[in-house]
Design an enzyme around this catalytic site. Structure first.
Site, PDB file in Angstrom:
ATOM      1  N   HIS A 101     113.701  77.270  92.317  1.00  0.00           N
ATOM      2  CA  HIS A 101     112.675  78.397  93.121  1.00  0.00           C
ATOM      3  C   HIS A 101     112.121  77.736  94.182  1.00  0.00           C
ATOM      4  CE1 HIS A 101     110.198  75.454  90.681  1.00  0.00           C
ATOM      5  NE2 HIS A 101     109.280  75.755  91.701  1.00  0.00           N
ATOM      6  N   HIS A 103     109.254  77.875  97.230  1.00  0.00           N
ATOM      7  CA  HIS A 103     107.799  78.501  97.728  1.00  0.00           C
ATOM      8  C   HIS A 103     107.732  79.096  98.874  1.00  0.00           C
ATOM      9  CE1 HIS A 103     105.905  76.040  94.394  1.00  0.00           C
ATOM     10  NE2 HIS A 103     106.981  75.472  94.336  1.00  0.00           N
TER      11      HIS A 103
HETATM   12  P1  5GP Z   1     107.152  73.259  91.249  1.00  0.00           P
HETATM   13  O1  5GP Z   1     107.840  73.303  89.803  1.00  0.00           O
HETATM   14  O2  5GP Z   1     107.804  73.751  92.594  1.00  0.00           O
HETATM   15  O3  5GP Z   1     106.248  72.200  91.323  1.00  0.00           O
HETATM   16  O4  5GP Z   1     106.064  74.621  91.097  1.00  0.00           O
HETATM   17  C1  5GP Z   1     106.153  75.465  90.112  1.00  0.00           C
HETATM   18  C2  5GP Z   1     105.313  76.870  90.547  1.00  0.00           C
HETATM   19  O5  5GP Z   1     105.118  77.784  89.710  1.00  0.00           O
HETATM   20  C3  5GP Z   1     103.740  76.556  90.804  1.00  0.00           C
HETATM   21  O6  5GP Z   1     103.177  76.657  91.798  1.00  0.00           O
HETATM   22  C4  5GP Z   1     102.919  77.395  89.506  1.00  0.00           C
HETATM   23  O7  5GP Z   1     101.644  77.873  90.107  1.00  0.00           O
HETATM   24  C5  5GP Z   1     104.090  78.387  89.229  1.00  0.00           C
HETATM   25  N1  5GP Z   1     104.096  78.920  88.078  1.00  0.00           N
HETATM   26  C6  5GP Z   1     104.157  78.303  86.793  1.00  0.00           C
HETATM   27  N2  5GP Z   1     104.347  79.248  85.791  1.00  0.00           N
HETATM   28  C7  5GP Z   1     104.253  80.285  86.240  1.00  0.00           C
HETATM   29  C8  5GP Z   1     103.881  81.638  85.881  1.00  0.00           C
HETATM   30  O8  5GP Z   1     104.055  82.137  84.625  1.00  0.00           O
HETATM   31  N3  5GP Z   1     104.015  82.868  86.441  1.00  0.00           N
HETATM   32  C9  5GP Z   1     104.074  82.384  88.126  1.00  0.00           C
HETATM   33  N4  5GP Z   1     103.782  83.443  88.672  1.00  0.00           N
HETATM   34  N5  5GP Z   1     103.863  81.363  88.630  1.00  0.00           N
HETATM   35  C10 5GP Z   1     104.036  80.216  87.702  1.00  0.00           C
END
Ligand code: 5GP
Ligand code: ZN
Length: 117
Positions: A101, A103
């Site tokens: 993903h 951001h």
């Molecule tokens: P990373 O893996 O890059 O550290 O971040 C994962 C991102 O996914 C985080 O910013 C977190 O807030 C977001 N996130 C985790 N679970 C969910 C979810 O179920 N729904 C949404 N919309 N965002 C999520």
């Protein structure tokens, strides 16, 4: 398909409802559940790939399309002046959700937000 325990696969499959900002054949975007800045959103691949390294390069054009459309819509909606695109790959880089993903972080001059990179 995909990984049954993966939260982003569940959102991709509509097992968990989430309003899509934009989507094309292979990517979609949604608001981040824990926004770090106003409008913080995520561009997510519809298929399960763990990191950028697992993603076929042939998806690059669609990925850029989804990033551009999402960012333009967010900048318009939140009266932003810019945006950051960040992708955390592997735990050492802060990846928590093991499904690739990107951001999108809308920015304004002097907002004081610090993005690593
Ligand atoms: P990373 O893996 O890059 O550290 O971040 C994962 C991102 O996914 C985080 O910013 C977190 O807030 C977001 N996130 C985790 N679970 C969910 C979810 O179920 N729904 C949404 N919309 N965002 C999520
Ligand atoms: Zn997944």
């Amino acid at each position: 398909m995909g990984n049954q325990e993966c939260i982003f696969c569940k959102i991709s499959n509509n097992e968990i409802a989430a309003e899509r900002i934009y989507e094309n054949d292979n990517f979609f975007s949604i608001s981040d559940a824990n926004p770090k800045v106003e409008g913080h959103s995520l561009v997510i691949s519809k298929r399960h790939f763990e990191t950028i390294l697992d993603m076929p390069s042939s998806l690059g054009t669609e990925l850029l399309d989804c990033i551009k459309k999402t960012a333009a819509m967010l900048v318009e909606k939140h009266n932003s002046e810019g945006f950051n695109v960040v992708s955390n790959n592997f735990e050492a880089a802060g990846q928590v959700v093991k499904h690739v993903h990107f951001h999108i972080l809308p920015r304004k001059k002097g907002d004081g937000v610090r993005v690593v990179g």
